[in-house]
Design an enzyme around this catalytic site. Structure first.
Site, PDB file in Angstrom:
ATOM      1  N   SER A  98     -34.359  14.171 -18.532  1.00 21.07           N
ATOM      2  CA  SER A  98     -35.384  15.035 -17.924  1.00 21.07           C
ATOM      3  C   SER A  98     -36.525  14.276 -17.243  1.00 21.07           C
ATOM      4  CB  SER A  98     -35.962  15.994 -18.966  1.00 21.07           C
ATOM      5  OG  SER A  98     -35.071  17.065 -19.177  1.00 21.07           O
ATOM      6  N   LYS A 101     -37.290  15.209 -13.696  1.00 16.83           N
ATOM      7  CA  LYS A 101     -38.275  16.218 -13.292  1.00 16.83           C
ATOM      8  C   LYS A 101     -39.526  15.590 -12.675  1.00 16.83           C
ATOM      9  CE  LYS A 101     -36.741  19.741 -16.634  1.00 16.83           C
ATOM     10  NZ  LYS A 101     -35.705  19.057 -17.404  1.00 16.83           N
ATOM     11  N   SER A 347     -40.335  21.299 -20.271  1.00 14.44           N
ATOM     12  CA  SER A 347     -39.152  20.698 -19.651  1.00 14.44           C
ATOM     13  C   SER A 347     -38.102  21.756 -19.297  1.00 14.44           C
ATOM     14  CB  SER A 347     -38.536  19.637 -20.580  1.00 14.44           C
ATOM     15  OG  SER A 347     -37.692  18.770 -19.858  1.00 14.44           O
ATOM     16  N   ASN A 348     -38.496  22.699 -18.449  1.00 12.08           N
ATOM     17  CA  ASN A 348     -37.645  23.837 -18.100  1.00 12.08           C
ATOM     18  C   ASN A 348     -36.645  23.448 -17.011  1.00 12.08           C
ATOM     19  OD1 ASN A 348     -36.797  26.381 -16.757  1.00 12.08           O
ATOM     20  ND2 ASN A 348     -38.175  27.310 -18.262  1.00 12.08           N
ATOM     21  N   HIS A 400     -25.150  13.610 -16.112  1.00  9.61           N
ATOM     22  CA  HIS A 400     -25.001  12.235 -16.590  1.00  9.61           C
ATOM     23  C   HIS A 400     -24.709  11.284 -15.429  1.00  9.61           C
ATOM     24  CE1 HIS A 400     -25.005  12.452 -21.082  1.00  9.61           C
ATOM     25  NE2 HIS A 400     -24.816  13.728 -20.824  1.00  9.61           N
TER      26      HIS A 400
END
Length: 511
Positions: A98, A101, A347-348, A400
């Site tokens: 994440s 982001k 962390s959407n 990944h």
């Protein structure tokens, strides 16, 4: 004592005297080590004196046995000059989870702007005559991931205020603002039923103010007596999903074992297991198979609650609003600067992917991952990121196949500091040790009793075998630092204490 023994004694004493003299002349250097407890609780050698360099401190932490067999990239820069003061595999491309982001968020802030808002409209292709809409009624989404049931209720109230109580046509969901690809290219099918892997649609609905768009909250409570089916409720209430309740209420004191999972490729949510009469509720944020129809179904319920009926042969369907349709009511979302709080703090994933598609729509007229990621790459190059060394596969970091180095993260975080939108971006980062959910975010339970608490502002990241942390921290002497830590291919966790140990070392260091 014999003569030979006496000679040996005199020789040993002379040798000892020489050693003592040498120690006095050449004292032990800072590199002397002793055994210390590593971040994971294992013992590892570390430098022994207070004058230990930052490099020695971080190198010592990175000797943690949990990192053996994997690879960890670490990069640290001074925030005022961008000077890189530490790097361990900093140039190696790794999976960011994440921390992606940070790339998505910074590019969205620059391309869309902190005041940007998403629009949702209710339109008709017919005419309003008296109390009836003669034509179809469209619910047109333009990407808003924060749309709630109360907003649809307000749309219905707005129509009622116009005197409308009948629709002689179809109720149509329009999600054509984006393309019809609902999943990012590398999302695991096993994540599709979960809120972290919810479909991305231009027309969607969130169940509450965490804004997990495209999901419903499924709550399971015990039945009235042993043997009864447990009670199941949905938020929001909808008939767009089917609940298959195969669970059982059992006697008080027994163990609870409830599973809630949407069947792959359908809107059937299967509930199985056992819940005791005195058991606590079980909840799950279940991603639906078709977010557009979820929004339309809830809107239909809102209309009925206001006494507005669909008459004739009208039904509910997916379609595209004609360009000459008339807007009857609309709503703008909160500005991007406010949306970034739940997006980054919690962390959407859905917000990240929506932003990718929105950037593609705004810049290239195409609300797709391909267009949005291409736009992101161009903007990142402007930010000084070496885009020849990165691989961008999605906006959230679930893939990944994303690849970014720690050095490129710190380069990005250094170069964006002068942007007009940077204060809003920085304010969206989780703050270590702050227990408030929308302040501490994913760092609220980390580094609490340390100099890193309230100091470290950073984005976390976690997928299988990957843990990451990148952001900002102020050292003990006031030196502002930028850091990135990307731990890849670990098997035995948790490894977050290793990240925390490095962050604390930065916070406690004096230059």
């Amino acid at each position: 004592m014999s003569k030979s023994m006496k000679q040996q004694f005199i020789f040993k004493r002379a040798a000892l005297t020489m050693v003592v003299a040498l120690i006095a002349l050449f004292p032990v250097t800072n590199e002397a080590t002793y055994s210390s407890v590593a971040a994971s609780g294992e013992t590892t050698p570390v430098a022994s004196t207070e004058s230990t360099t930052l490099e020695q401190k971080i190198d010592s932490i990175l000797k943690d046995p949990k990192l053996q067999g994997g690879i960890t990239g670490v990069s640290v820069r001074k925030a005022d000059t961008g000077e890189r003061i530490y790097s361990n595999h900093g140039d190696i491309r790794l999976r960011p989870a994440s921390n992606m982001k940070l790339l998505t968020g910074s590019t969205a802030m620059d391309i869309l702007g902190p005041e940007y808002q998403f629009l949702t409209e209710v339109l008709t292709d017919g005419q309003v005559k008296g109390k009836m809409v003669h034509g179809n009624l469209y619910l047109k989404g333009k990407g808003d991931p924060t749309l709630l049931k109360k907003d649809l209720d307000q749309f219905a109230k707005d129509l009622k205020a116009k005197g409308i109580d009948k629709i002689n046509g179809n109720l149509i969901a329009d999600d054509s603002w984006y393309d019809d690809v609902r999943y990012s290219q590398d999302l695991n099918w096993s994540d599709e039923h979960n809120y972290v892997g919810a479909q991305v649609s231009a027309l969607t609905l969130s169940p509450n103010e965490d804004y997990d768009a495209g999901t419903v909250i499924v709550e399971v409570n015990p039945g009235n007596k042993t043997g009864d089916l447990p009670k199941v409720t949905l938020t929001p209430e909808t008939s767009s999903v089917e609940i298959v309740n195969n669970a059982t209420t059992i006697a008080k004191g027994a163990a609870k074992s409830i599973s809630i999972e949407r069947e792959h490729g359908t809107n059937r949510i299967i509930i199985e297991g056992k819940i005791p009469l005195d058991g606590t509720r079980s909840q799950s944020w279940s991603a639906v198979w078709d977010p557009s129809m979820l929004a339309l179904d809830v809107f239909h319920r809102s209309l009925k609650a206001e006494g507005i009926k669909i008459v004739g042969n009208g039904g509910m369907k997916i379609g595209v609003t004609p360009s000459n349709a008339t807007v009857l009511t609309s709503k703008k979302s909160m500005p991007l600067s406010e949306l970034f709080i739940p997006f980054m703090k919690l962390s959407n994933n859905g917000h990240a992917e929506t932003l990718v598609k929105e950037m593609g729509k705004v810049q290239r007229g195409e609300g797709s991952w391909d267009a949005g990621l291409a736009v992101m790459k161009e903007k990142l190059k402007e930010f000084g990121v070496n885009t020849d060394t990165v691989v961008l596969r999605d906006g959230s970091g679930m893939s990944h196949k994303n690849l970014v180095s720690a050095d490129e993260f710190t380069t990005l975080l250094y170069n964006i500091q002068g942007k007009s939108w940077f204060p809003a971006f920085e304010a969206s980062l989780p703050i270590a040790g702050n227990p408030e959910r929308m302040i501490g975010g994913t760092l609220r339970n980390r580094m609490g009793d340390s100099s890193a608490a309230g100091n470290v502002k950073a984005k976390t990241g976690s997928i299988t075998g990957v843990s990451t942390l990148s952001g900002y921290v102020t050292a003990k002497d006031g030196t502002e630092l930028i850091f990135s830590m990307l731990i890849n291919n670990y098997v035995t966790g948790p490894v977050t204490p290793i990240e925390d140990a490095i962050a604390k070392a930065l916070a406690e260091y004096e230059f």
